[in-house]
Design an enzyme around this catalytic site. Structure first.
Site, PDB file in Angstrom:
ATOM      1  N   PHE A 144       1.430 -28.383   5.555  1.00  0.00           N
ATOM      2  CA  PHE A 144       2.057 -28.342   6.880  1.00  0.00           C
ATOM      3  C   PHE A 144       1.697 -29.627   7.610  1.00  0.00           C
ATOM      4  O   PHE A 144       0.528 -29.892   7.880  1.00  0.00           O
ATOM      5  CB  PHE A 144       1.618 -27.140   7.719  1.00  0.00           C
ATOM      6  CG  PHE A 144       2.393 -27.066   9.012  1.00  0.00           C
ATOM      7  CD1 PHE A 144       3.625 -26.433   9.060  1.00  0.00           C
ATOM      8  CD2 PHE A 144       1.922 -27.677  10.162  1.00  0.00           C
ATOM      9  CE1 PHE A 144       4.375 -26.407  10.244  1.00  0.00           C
ATOM     10  CE2 PHE A 144       2.659 -27.657  11.346  1.00  0.00           C
ATOM     11  CZ  PHE A 144       3.884 -27.006  11.381  1.00  0.00           C
ATOM     12  N   ASP A 229      -4.320 -36.287   6.492  1.00  0.00           N
ATOM     13  CA  ASP A 229      -3.818 -35.721   7.743  1.00  0.00           C
ATOM     14  C   ASP A 229      -4.916 -34.837   8.336  1.00  0.00           C
ATOM     15  O   ASP A 229      -5.102 -33.697   7.933  1.00  0.00           O
ATOM     16  CB  ASP A 229      -2.533 -34.912   7.497  1.00  0.00           C
ATOM     17  CG  ASP A 229      -1.977 -34.311   8.790  1.00  0.00           C
ATOM     18  OD1 ASP A 229      -2.673 -34.385   9.827  1.00  0.00           O
ATOM     19  OD2 ASP A 229      -0.857 -33.766   8.752  1.00  0.00           O
ATOM     20  N   LYS A 258      -3.779 -33.246  18.120  1.00  0.00           N
ATOM     21  CA  LYS A 258      -4.405 -32.048  18.697  1.00  0.00           C
ATOM     22  C   LYS A 258      -5.612 -32.373  19.575  1.00  0.00           C
ATOM     23  O   LYS A 258      -5.457 -32.750  20.724  1.00  0.00           O
ATOM     24  CB  LYS A 258      -4.772 -31.068  17.584  1.00  0.00           C
ATOM     25  CG  LYS A 258      -3.523 -30.502  16.855  1.00  0.00           C
ATOM     26  CD  LYS A 258      -3.888 -29.342  15.974  1.00  0.00           C
ATOM     27  CE  LYS A 258      -2.764 -28.900  15.070  1.00  0.00           C
ATOM     28  NZ  LYS A 258      -1.910 -27.857  15.613  1.00  0.00           N
TER      29      LYS A 258
END
Ligand code: PLP
Length: 403
Positions: A144, A229, A258
């Site tokens: 994801f 990532d 984030k």
């Protein structure tokens, strides 16, 4: 608590009017502080999801709120045609913190990943000498990386992927954690391997020990970039600054997001080697808000929080406690627990309950987390959580499984 004028009936409105697919728990949060959130009816909950790791420092950390306020009082946005006094400082401080040479600032995680993909392709053509329009990037099954058109092109999650084609070509998928498969997939046109160090949305899936060292070696031998990532796994979530640090492996590029914005504003970045990021020349990439003064001011305050290692230490120590306590539930309604630091994927035994049933029962006991893929509870409490609060959450989980 402030009178918001809202009641829980807004849930219905939310679901009718908000175009999203997160299938939220029926709770409407109005206020938050530290590890706790309060709903519109004044009920308090322990936040065990922490904005999928955007709130590593808890809700409204005073240093971050102050940095945002101070910057809002001074300068919010300039045209990218001018410098602002926060941008250079943020890039330098983030590079120093991460031990990297260059920083590319963006806004959301998906933009950081898109940017890394663009950079890897440009590097492949201009530096490695890959045949034009043929570059390939190796990705993992179960990945994801966001929800933009190119990123969903290489997602194998039907919810993220289906009916958004035609898809962007140039991605090769291999099983996550299989270093031999990565090696076998590398060919003359391979620009990069792009993976999460630990797969978050897939259910906090940790690859086998040694996987990353082998991927690094395969990349080095074949002049291929390694991109980690760390948007969900990074910035102290697992007990190290980067999750990859546990493996003592360095990536060529890291994507961050984030928690880089402290849960206050969207801030993302690609950080890494200057000879790779440097393929972007002025005017070739950018964003109106990427690196705007408020983002940089909050980002600098985040860097400051991470500098002395306190949050990394908290995540390590409290994470051990969390995993020890969760481990006690295996065989008692829990099939498996995975993860690192204050991050856990808890597989509920399907013979006992569904993930949603357990999430709802936990909510009723004042703890918020959420299932993924029907049977896995994802736990990512803010790193300001206490040992007692962890005990409260795990005791609540045991009680929820017992009913
Ligand atoms: N990469 C990873 C590993 C993520 O977990 C996410 C979001 O959950 C993203 C990228 C996308 O970030 P954003 O939602 O900010 O676009």
């Amino acid at each position: 608590m402030a009178d918001t004028g809202l009641t829980s009936s807004i849930i219905t409105l939310d679901e009718e009017w908000g175009a999203h697919n997160y299938h939220p728990l029926p709770v409407v949060i109005a206020e938050a502080e530290g590890a706790w959130v309060t709903d519109v009816d004044g009920n308090r909950f322990l936040d065990f999801l922490s904005g999928y790791s955007a709130l590593n420092f808890g809700h409204r950390h005073p240093d971050l709120v102050q940095a945002a306020h101070d910057q809002l009082d001074r300068l919010t946005l300039t045209s990218r045609a001018f410098h602002n006094d926060q941008y250079g400082a943020f890039c330098r401080e983030l590079a120093e913190l991460t031990g990297t040479e260059m920083v590319l600032t963006m806004n959301t995680g998906a933009e950081a990943v898109e940017s890394a993909i663009k950079v890897a392709r440009k590097w492949a053509y201009e530096v490695k000498g890959v045949e034009f329009d043929s570059a390939e990037i190796i990705v993992a099954a179960g990945n994801f990386h966001g929800r933009t058109t190119t990123i969903v092109s290489f997602s194998d999650d039907p919810l993220a992927h289906d009916n958004y084609g035609p898809f962007t070509p140039g991605f090769v998928t291999v099983p996550f954690g299989d270093a031999e498969a990565v090696r076998a997939a590398i060919g003359p046109n391979t620009a990069a391997v792009l993976m999460e160090p630990i797969q978050g949305e897939a259910g906090v899936v940790v690859p086998p020990e040694g996987f990353w060292a082998e991927v690094r070696a395969a990349c080095d031998e074949n002049d291929v970039l390694m991109i980690s990532d760390e948007i969900q796994a990074g910035l102290a979530r697992t007990g190290e600054l980067f999750a990859l640090d546990h493996e003592e492996v360095r990536a060529d590029l890291y994507t961050l997001g984030k928690a880089l914005g402290g849960g206050i504003i969207p801030v993302s970045a690609v950080v890494g080697r200057s000879d790779v990021l440097g393929v972007l020349k002025p005017g070739q990439h950018g964003s109106t808000f990427g690196g705007y003064p408020v983002a940089c001011a909050v980002g600098r305050a985040v860097v400051e929080l991470l500098r002395d290692g306190e949050f990394q230490q908290r995540s390590t120590e409290l994470g051990e406690h969390l995993h020890r306590r969760l481990g006690e539930l295996v065989g008692h309604g829990v099939a498996e627990v995975r993860g690192r630091g204050l991050w856990a994927g808890v597989d509920i035994d399907p013979a006992a309950k569904t993930g949603r049933e357990v999430s709802m029962a936990l909510r009723d006991r004042g703890v918020l987390c959420k299932e993924t893929h029907h049977r896995t509870l994802r736990m990512a409490p803010p790193l300001v959580i206490t040992r007692e609060e962890i005990d409260h959450a795990v005791d609540s989980l045991a009680a929820a499984l017992a009913v």
